[in-house]
Design an enzyme around this catalytic site. Structure first.
Site, PDB file in Angstrom:
ATOM      1  CD  GLU A 160      -2.462  -1.247   2.670  1.00 52.50           C
ATOM      2  OE1 GLU A 160      -3.076  -2.222   3.058  1.00 52.50           O
ATOM      3  OE2 GLU A 160      -2.308  -0.120   3.364  1.00 52.50           O
TER       4      GLU A 160
ATOM      5  CB  CYS B 242       2.172   7.099   3.566  1.00 54.88           C
ATOM      6  SG  CYS B 242       2.421   5.863   4.784  1.00 54.88           S
TER       7      CYS B 242
ATOM      8  CB  CYS C 222       4.978  -6.111   9.388  1.00 53.18           C
ATOM      9  SG  CYS C 222       5.893  -5.089  10.561  1.00 53.18           S
TER      10      CYS C 222
ATOM     11  CB  CYS D 122       2.857  -2.918  16.573  1.00 54.01           C
ATOM     12  SG  CYS D 122       4.627  -2.619  16.452  1.00 54.01           S
TER      13      CYS D 122
ATOM     14  CB  CYS E 186       0.295  -1.919  13.474  1.00 51.05           C
ATOM     15  SG  CYS E 186       0.687  -2.084  11.902  1.00 51.05           S
TER      16      CYS E 186
ATOM     17  CB  SER F  62       6.505   3.644  16.040  1.00 51.09           C
ATOM     18  OG  SER F  62       6.260   3.980  14.663  1.00 51.09           O
TER      19      SER F  62
ATOM     20  CB  CYS G 193      -0.708   0.782   8.819  1.00 50.58           C
ATOM     21  SG  CYS G 193       0.710   0.297   8.355  1.00 50.58           S
TER      22      CYS G 193
END
Ligand code: SAH
Length: 388
Positions: free
Chosen positions: A110, A124, A131, A135, A138, A240, A360
């Site tokens: 994305e 972005c 990933c 987290c 997220c 973050s 995200c």
């Protein structure tokens, strides 16, 4: 009577000609050498190609008037200047645009263009598909890592946005796209070599020409790579943070168990050239009843003492099944007020593109869901066919 195709025996599709779009100068030079050009010629052609592709946004070799016709024919035979396929493109009422780009079958990442951020507007970009960090707030964290994006694939996200914004050739005035933030899917510091090469291409003054000062790389806290990021890219750093103590940060950003707050802040203080004109951005997602007390706002100020810093309070963007809620607006404002009084100006990031799932990882997850549903439908149809 129905016929069933035996897909298992279908030959693998032939790889098409490769694209030169998004390639760095060293990568372009290597391609030219592979055509038999000597290193000097190859270097010169690489620079010409870089200008056509990344300054003018060329999609065809035929426009490249300073390259001999014979070589243009060879290039057109061997390569294309295509961007990867856009699997989905959505435009929000507020001008936010979101792309889901299919770099290869099953490899979808994305990018989001956000107007009125940075000098004029920020893109972005994703550095990985999926990933490894998990987290808990997220959405990408719920998706397994598919793979690192290549440097060219990172740059192609910028080309796609430039195409949509009609910003070719690169201009120096009135640009809509002025800033790049590595805050899409993935952890950029786990793909540092490709991120460095992509930034070299994005910042190249004879190409896309978005200055390094306007490129920000956000990390969940891969401490040992933080000073290296600065030394190799000169980009701005974002962290973050999301919590002011190790117990809570261990839960929200589990990489904290590996690199705790003390280790993280030692690395941040070692980031090159920090000062008034180069501050670290600290991102802090506002989670109702989790990290949004005024005591935590004060802890945050204490934690950042001595670090040239900006703070970005991010209203939590909920996703289907997410275990958190966004803090009340009043709480966010009170939290921001404490930070304001300590000298941190306008720390709240307004939510953008909510109508297009701009948080995200959401667009890809919608697409994965859709294709799973499609697969189910196909399986049912197949079963019905066989029964006919
Ligand atoms: N891995 C990098 C970059 C990707 S995340 C990093 O962690 O910094 C980019 C930013 O979006 C991070 O600050 C992340 O914590 C935040 N974020 C992720 N999901 C979010 C959500 N649902 N709502 C608000 N912010 C979110």
């Amino acid at each position: 009577m129905s016929r069933t195709l035996d897909l298992s025996r279908r030959p693998a599709p032939l790889p098409g000609p490769r694209t030169l779009a998004g390639l760095s100068i060293p990568a372009l030079k290597a391609e030219m050498e592979s055509l038999g050009l000597d290193p000097k010629q190859a270097g010169m052609r690489a620079k010409q190609l870089r200008r056509w592709v990344h300054h003018f946004g060329a999609r065809e070799f035929s426009v490249m008037s300073d390259i001999a016709k014979e070589l243009r024919a060879v290039l057109a035979d061997k390569y294309v200047l295509d961007r990867p396929e856009i699997a989905d493109h959505q435009v929000s009422k507020d001008g936010t645009q979101k792309w889901l780009t299919r770099f290869a079958p099953g490899v979808e990442g994305e990018s989001v263009y956000i107007p009125d951020v940075g000098k004029a507007g920020a893109l972005c970009v994703s550095s990985q598909v999926g990933c490894t960090l998990n987290c808990t707030f997220c959405h990408t964290g719920t998706q397994a890592l598919v793979r690192n994006l290549t440097a060219a694939e990172i740059v192609q996200q910028v080309l796609i946005a430039r195409d949509a914004l009609s910003e070719w050739p690169t201009s120096t005035e009135d640009r809509l796209l002025t800033n790049i933030v590595f805050m899409g899917m993935g952890e950029p510091l786990y793909n540092l070599d490709n991120v460095v090469e992509a930034i070299d291409t994005i910042a190249d003054g004879d190409g896309i020409s978005i200055g390094r000062r306007r490129i920000t790389v956000s990390t969940a806290g891969v401490a040992p790579k933080i000073p290296e990021l600065g030394a190799r890219t000169n980009a701005a750093l974002a962290i973050s943070l999301h919590a002011t103590n190790d117990d809570l940060r261990d839960q929200l950003v589990p990489i904290n168990k590996k690199y705790d707050l003390q280790t993280l802040f030692e690395a941040i203080r070692a980031y090159p050239d920090l000062g008034n004109s180069k501050r670290v951005t600290f991102e802090y997602v506002m989670l109702k009843g989790v990290n949004d007390s005024l005591a935590e706002a004060r802890d945050l100020i204490r934690l950042l003492k001595g670090v040239p810093a900006k703070i970005n309070l991010i209203p939590f963007n909920p996703w289907p099944g997410s275990p958190y809620e966004c803090s009340d607006w009043e709480t966010i404002e009170e939290f921001a007020e404490v930070l304001n009084r300590a000298g941190y100006a306008s720390p709240i990031r307004t939510p953008r593109g909510r109508d297009i799932l701009a948080a995200c990882g959401q667009l890809r997850s919608e697409s994965v869901k859709k294709s799973a549903a499609e697969k189910r439908r196909e399986a049912l149809e197949g079963a019905a066919d066989q029964g006919a």
